[in-house]
Motif scaffolding. Structure first.
Motif, mmCIF file in Angstrom:
data_model
loop_
_atom_site.group_PDB
_atom_site.id
_atom_site.type_symbol
_atom_site.label_atom_id
_atom_site.label_comp_id
_atom_site.label_asym_id
_atom_site.label_seq_id
_atom_site.Cartn_x
_atom_site.Cartn_y
_atom_site.Cartn_z
ATOM 1 N N GLN A 3 0.839 -1.203 0.000
ATOM 2 C CA GLN A 3 0.000 0.000 0.000
ATOM 3 C C GLN A 3 0.876 1.255 0.000
ATOM 4 N N SER A 42 -7.217 -6.014 2.091
ATOM 5 C CA SER A 42 -6.215 -6.665 1.249
ATOM 6 C C SER A 42 -5.180 -7.435 2.062
ATOM 7 N N SER A 51 -6.694 -1.904 -2.242
ATOM 8 C CA SER A 51 -7.633 -1.583 -1.171
ATOM 9 C C SER A 51 -8.689 -0.603 -1.687
#
Length: 72
Positions: A3, A42, A51
């Motif tokens: 992320q 996720s 996400s």
């Protein structure tokens, strides 16, 4: 980690200042951005998707930068 990397890539593109130049080069053309999986969590999945938060951020950012979103 994944992320943070994705967020960093988006931020680098924004800060680079190259997007207006790319728009001029590709004027009248289309760019396809594909999100294969949008996952609620996720981290509990196989970590192969995006996400919900990153997906929403990406769409909002593209709109703010002047891109028109067209659903396939």
């Amino acid at each position: 980690m994944k992320q943070a990397l994705a967020d960093s890539m988006i931020e680098m593109a924004r800060r680079s200042g190259l997007l207006p130049a790319f728009r001029k080069i590709f004027a009248g053309r289309a760019a396809i951005v594909m999100f294969h999986e949008i996952q609620q969590d996720s981290r509990s999945e196989l970590m192969t998707g995006t996400s919900v938060g990153l997906f929403e951020y990406s769409l909002n950012w593209l709109r703010q930068e002047g891109w028109e979103i067209v659903s396939l």
